[in-house]
Design a protein around this motif. Sequence first.
Motif, PDB file in Angstrom:
ATOM      1  N   PHE A 168       0.852  -1.198   0.000  1.00 52.18           N
ATOM      2  CA  PHE A 168       0.000   0.000   0.000  1.00 52.18           C
ATOM      3  C   PHE A 168       0.881   1.239   0.000  1.00 52.18           C
ATOM      4  O   PHE A 168       0.653   2.191  -0.758  1.00 52.18           O
ATOM      5  N   GLU A 169       1.886   1.223   0.863  1.00 53.16           N
ATOM      6  CA  GLU A 169       2.831   2.344   0.925  1.00 53.16           C
ATOM      7  C   GLU A 169       3.491   2.568  -0.440  1.00 53.16           C
ATOM      8  O   GLU A 169       3.525   3.694  -0.938  1.00 53.16           O
ATOM      9  N   THR A 183       1.052   4.037  -3.102  1.00 55.56           N
ATOM     10  CA  THR A 183       0.798   5.486  -3.010  1.00 55.56           C
ATOM     11  C   THR A 183       2.021   6.299  -3.437  1.00 55.56           C
ATOM     12  O   THR A 183       1.877   7.398  -3.963  1.00 55.56           O
ATOM     13  N   LEU A 184       3.223   5.733  -3.197  1.00 57.00           N
ATOM     14  CA  LEU A 184       4.431   6.464  -3.620  1.00 57.00           C
ATOM     15  C   LEU A 184       4.614   6.414  -5.127  1.00 57.00           C
ATOM     16  O   LEU A 184       4.997   7.398  -5.747  1.00 57.00           O
ATOM     17  N   ASP A 217      -3.192   8.409  -3.397  1.00 55.74           N
ATOM     18  CA  ASP A 217      -3.353   9.178  -2.158  1.00 55.74           C
ATOM     19  C   ASP A 217      -4.624  10.016  -2.230  1.00 55.74           C
ATOM     20  O   ASP A 217      -5.369  10.120  -1.271  1.00 55.74           O
ATOM     21  N   ARG A 218      -4.832  10.588  -3.395  1.00 57.10           N
ATOM     22  CA  ARG A 218      -6.037  11.388  -3.595  1.00 57.10           C
ATOM     23  C   ARG A 218      -7.287  10.501  -3.492  1.00 57.10           C
ATOM     24  O   ARG A 218      -8.251  10.838  -2.824  1.00 57.10           O
ATOM     25  N   PRO A 229       0.181  18.222  -4.669  1.00 59.38           N
ATOM     26  CA  PRO A 229      -0.427  16.888  -4.534  1.00 59.38           C
ATOM     27  C   PRO A 229      -0.106  16.194  -3.212  1.00 59.38           C
ATOM     28  O   PRO A 229      -0.879  15.366  -2.737  1.00 59.38           O
ATOM     29  N   ASP A 269      -2.754  15.932  -0.680  1.00 57.44           N
ATOM     30  CA  ASP A 269      -3.684  14.797  -0.732  1.00 57.44           C
ATOM     31  C   ASP A 269      -3.194  13.693   0.201  1.00 57.44           C
ATOM     32  O   ASP A 269      -3.973  13.063   0.908  1.00 57.44           O
ATOM     33  N   ARG A 270      -1.914  13.478   0.163  1.00 54.71           N
ATOM     34  CA  ARG A 270      -1.323  12.469   1.046  1.00 54.71           C
ATOM     35  C   ARG A 270      -1.496  12.869   2.513  1.00 54.71           C
ATOM     36  O   ARG A 270      -1.888  12.065   3.342  1.00 54.71           O
ATOM     37  N   ARG A 272      -5.019  12.391   3.407  1.00 54.37           N
ATOM     38  CA  ARG A 272      -5.307  10.950   3.442  1.00 54.37           C
ATOM     39  C   ARG A 272      -4.899  10.397   4.798  1.00 54.37           C
ATOM     40  O   ARG A 272      -5.666   9.695   5.456  1.00 54.37           O
TER      41      ARG A 272
END
Lengths: 190, 190
Positions: free
Chosen positions: A111-112, A115-116, A122-123, B119, B122-123, B126
């Motif tokens: 998951f990490e 998102t990276l 993340d949005r 952006p 967003d993180r 989140r």
Amino acid sequence: MYDILFKHLEEKVSLTSGEKELVASFFTPKKLKRRQFLVVEGHVCKYLSFVTKGLLKAYNTDEKGNEHINQFTPEGWWTSDMNSFFRGEISFYSINAMEDSEVLVITSEDFENLTLQVPVMDRYFRLLFQNSLITKERRLISSHTHTAEEKYKHMVEKNPDLIRRVPQNLLASYLGLSPETLSRLKKNVM
Amino acid sequence: MYDILFKHLEEKVSLTSGEKELVASFFTPKKLKRRQFLVVEGHVCKYLSFVTKGLLKAYNTDEKGNEHINQFTPEGWWTSDMNSFFRGEISFYSINAMEDSEVLVITSEDFENLTLQVPVMDRYFRLLFQNSLITKERRLISSHTHTAEEKYKHMVEKNPDLIRRVPQNLLASYLGLSPETLSRLKKNVM
DNA sequence: AACAATACTTGATTTAGATCAATCGAATTT
DNA sequence: AAATTCGATTGATCTAAATCAAGTATTGTT
């Protein structure tokens, strides 16, 4: 199987086909038979899961052995013990399939990385959590201000689908009521 | 004034100094006197607010005129009626300063632009919403499974600071109890 | 300092919903 | 198909917390 996931993601964000491929690569499909566990209370919750088919319940068991339903998760929704998944702590909930189900799971490390590598995720999750937060807040206020009957009526209005799919005693638990109370109050409502 | 905001953001994400400047440009400082309203129930909640000083409460009023506290917001935390702010609907809550306070506010259009231009925000949100969701979930379960006394004890453990700052009748409301019940139960706890 | 407004406490009473208990019906399992 | 498990209903009783009521203490205001 991934179609329903993408359809869901694209309700909130746009993804290039390259991103879609990358996203898909992080998830693993898993089949669950009715009554099979995805997480057991007391273990670490390894997955965040997107349900593509079926229905799951997340619940915890108190000292007296009573189950308290925290969430029902039908297809098109996410489930996990978030505290356990994101913080590595022991899971407070068990998650169990109420029907034969299919899920797409992702581990917390993945998951990490997801998102990276795909920041728009993340949005997506910001928007997802934002909406969940609004819903949870409403449930919390409702639990303080509404009567048993009002809670049930509200549920009938907002989740008529679930009412049909879920046994009444579990619905009662979800609403924080005893099964007897829910059974009795239904007569007044209709 | 923005320092506390940046300190907060940087606990979750890293920002370049250019990004910080940009972020800051989206927020407007606002001072609130004790008892002043940031949002009034029934109006649209125009701002998402970061509290830099003081203490706010978010609450709604039921048909009988009873206030139900949804959230206390001390410095370093965010407040808003999320449903109203993000969806443009009428606010369910009023938000009111319990002490002379200072906040940094952002409108929903600016929030949208902020996340598009920076952006990583967003993180940040989140992660913020993710944590709030965990907390709200716990409160909800607690409201179903715990006795009045357990709820209070839990609060004393988790928010000893708030207990000192908030009048007992509002604390009761936050916990979904009558002021009389809280008053009585305190004797047993100590 | 005097006043009003708020907050807290204590007691008496009520009540919504839980618990205990039994029966009946419907689904699963073998 | 019989057996067993699971779910729903109904009645009787109990209880935690709400409500009603009055008095006291603590703030805040002129």
